[in-house]
Design an enzyme around this catalytic site. Structure first.
Site, mmCIF file in Angstrom:
data_model
loop_
_atom_site.group_PDB
_atom_site.id
_atom_site.type_symbol
_atom_site.label_atom_id
_atom_site.label_comp_id
_atom_site.label_asym_id
_atom_site.label_seq_id
_atom_site.Cartn_x
_atom_site.Cartn_y
_atom_site.Cartn_z
ATOM 1 N N VAL A 176 0.825 -1.093 -0.381
ATOM 2 C CA VAL A 176 0.095 0.264 0.350
ATOM 3 C C VAL A 176 0.931 1.453 0.107
ATOM 4 C CG1 VAL A 176 -1.943 1.095 1.512
ATOM 5 C CG2 VAL A 176 -1.884 -1.311 1.689
ATOM 6 N N ASP A 177 1.427 1.679 0.961
ATOM 7 C CA ASP A 177 2.866 2.962 0.729
ATOM 8 C C ASP A 177 3.861 2.747 -0.614
ATOM 9 O OD1 ASP A 177 2.804 3.633 3.346
ATOM 10 O OD2 ASP A 177 4.392 2.425 4.419
ATOM 11 N N LEU A 178 4.075 1.299 -1.033
ATOM 12 C CA LEU A 178 4.688 1.642 -2.169
ATOM 13 C C LEU A 178 3.707 2.225 -3.347
ATOM 14 C CD1 LEU A 178 6.778 -1.651 -1.924
ATOM 15 C CD2 LEU A 178 7.368 0.668 -1.943
ATOM 16 N N GLY A 181 3.008 5.354 -3.171
ATOM 17 C CA GLY A 181 3.987 6.605 -3.705
ATOM 18 C C GLY A 181 4.220 6.610 -5.314
#
Length: 399
Positions: A176-178, A181
């Site tokens: 989810v973070d990736l 980003g």
């Protein structure tokens, strides 16, 4: 390479993963990225080890190295008024600011989007939060693991209930973070293109939960169209059969049959061309309806020979297949080596950028920076002399 973002200046107020992943990609594409970090402490991920690279005071966690190449580090304490003033001055000459503080967290420092854009209307500010700038959850902190759970991803990841080890499972990297980003990078590039004609910047509002919902892709569409929650299926595919690992004589391999033509070739390889005329298996829809039966038949076939023999035969037949590698095997794979996906920058072994333009890698040449490594360079760009920098350092405003 003639870097496509050369001349772009990015002020990075983000930390941990989603924001730094975005700014690392911008650096790979040629932008000058100035990462603002707390003196003496820096980005939290500098300390998320082991494993570590380096020794003693110079050691840094591998996690930090994965997401901060190509950047300059300026250690400035913007919780102090003079430090905040320095960051505002840097924003005046920047094209983009990326931050991932809680909603309203930068307002008290005068570093929120409205304040920065009032002083620099061409500025693009990208704010990354767990749940967005508005809504009932806006004030909550958001972490990848929590969002994987709340956003439905864990409900479809892992073995089915009742199977050994069954239950919801998080993905092995912080996807989810990736993804957030990457979506933020796309939004920044779109805002930059709009600025060419309008002359105005903008405020980008990115939420981890929004990204998680979007990246459910076909699984969300399945739920919307069917009215039913997709189940956890382990390593199988909800819409395609056979599309999963099978145990060969020595180790498992993945076979991904994407259409009926490939299935016919697989059936012939297994010595059972009659499968294609069996009404239960003749089409993908039929195979999905009779998943257990065809999977059992293919499984009986595949376990008769070792993996290497099957992989060679499957490749020759144009049927997508591959081994289940450990990460060390992947990094040492001949294709990964040919594509130079592992490289060393400044003595630091790193995975490089996957982006290629006109045959050349879009890869930053600066290694991940030491904490405050570029503070003097960055402050000199604001016109500060040595005496002033020494005073700020003595007051712990910069490091």
């Amino acid at each position: 390479m003639n870097a496509p973002l050369a001349g772009l200046k990015v002020l990075d107020l983000s930390r941990v993963l989603a924001g730094p992943w975005c700014t690392q990609l911008l650096a790979d594409l040629g932008a000058e990225v100035i990462k603002i970090e707390r003196p003496q402490v820096g980005d939290d991920t500098r300390h998320w080890g082991p494993p570590w690279h380096g020794e003693g005071d110079a050691k840094v966690a591998a996690y930090f190295l994965a997401t901060n190449r190509g950047k300059k580090s300026a250690a400035i304490d913007f919780a102090q008024a003079e430090g905040a003033d320095l960051v505002r001055k840097l924003a005046l000459t920047s094209d983009v600011v990326v931050e991932n503080f809680k909603v309203g967290g930068l307002h008290k420092f005068g570093l929120d989007a409205a304040s920065l854009r009032a002083a620099n209307p061409r500025l693009i500010v990208a704010s990354i939060t767990g749940f967005g700038q508005d809504g009932p959850y806006a004030e909550r902190a958001g972490y990848d693991y929590i969002i994987q759970g709340m956003g439905g991803l864990m409900s479809i990841t892992g073995e089915p209930d009742g199977a050994p080890g069954g239950g919801p499972m998080r993905v092995g990297v912080a996807v989810v973070d990736l993804f957030t980003g990457l979506y933020t990078t796309v939004a920044i590039l779109a805002a930059l293109n709009r600025r060419h004609s309008s002359g105005e910047g903008g405020h980008i509002d990115m939420a981890l939960l929004d990204t998680q919902v979007a990246m459910l892709a076909n699984q969300a569409s399945n739920a919307l169209i069917s009215g039913r929650d997709p189940p956890r299926q382990g390593n199988t595919h909800p819409n395609i059969v056979p599309y999963q690992p099978f145990a060969a004589a020595d180790q498992p391999i993945i076979i991904a049959v994407g259409n009926d033509r490939q299935f016919a070739r697989l059936a012939a390889m297994c010595g059972h061309p009659e499968w294609t005329s069996d009404a239960r298996f003749a089409t993908n829809a039929a195979r999905v309806a009779n998943r257990d039966a065809i999977v059992a038949l293919v499984g009986d076939c595949i376990r008769e020979k070792p993996a290497a023999e099957w992989l060679e035969t499957l490749e020759a037949s144009g049927i997508p297949a591959g081994p289940i590698n450990r990460i060390s095997q992947t990094l040492a794979d001949v294709q990964a080596k040919h594509r130079a996906m592992v490289r060393t920058i400044g003595g630091v072994p790193l995975v490089g950028s996957p982006v290629r333009i006109d045959g050349e890698r879009a890869d930053a040449e600066l290694p991940p920076p030491g904490l405050g490594e570029h503070t003097d360079e960055v402050l000199a760009g604001l016109g500060l002399d040595g005496d002033e920098m020494a005073r700020l350092r003595a007051a712990a405003i910069v490091g």
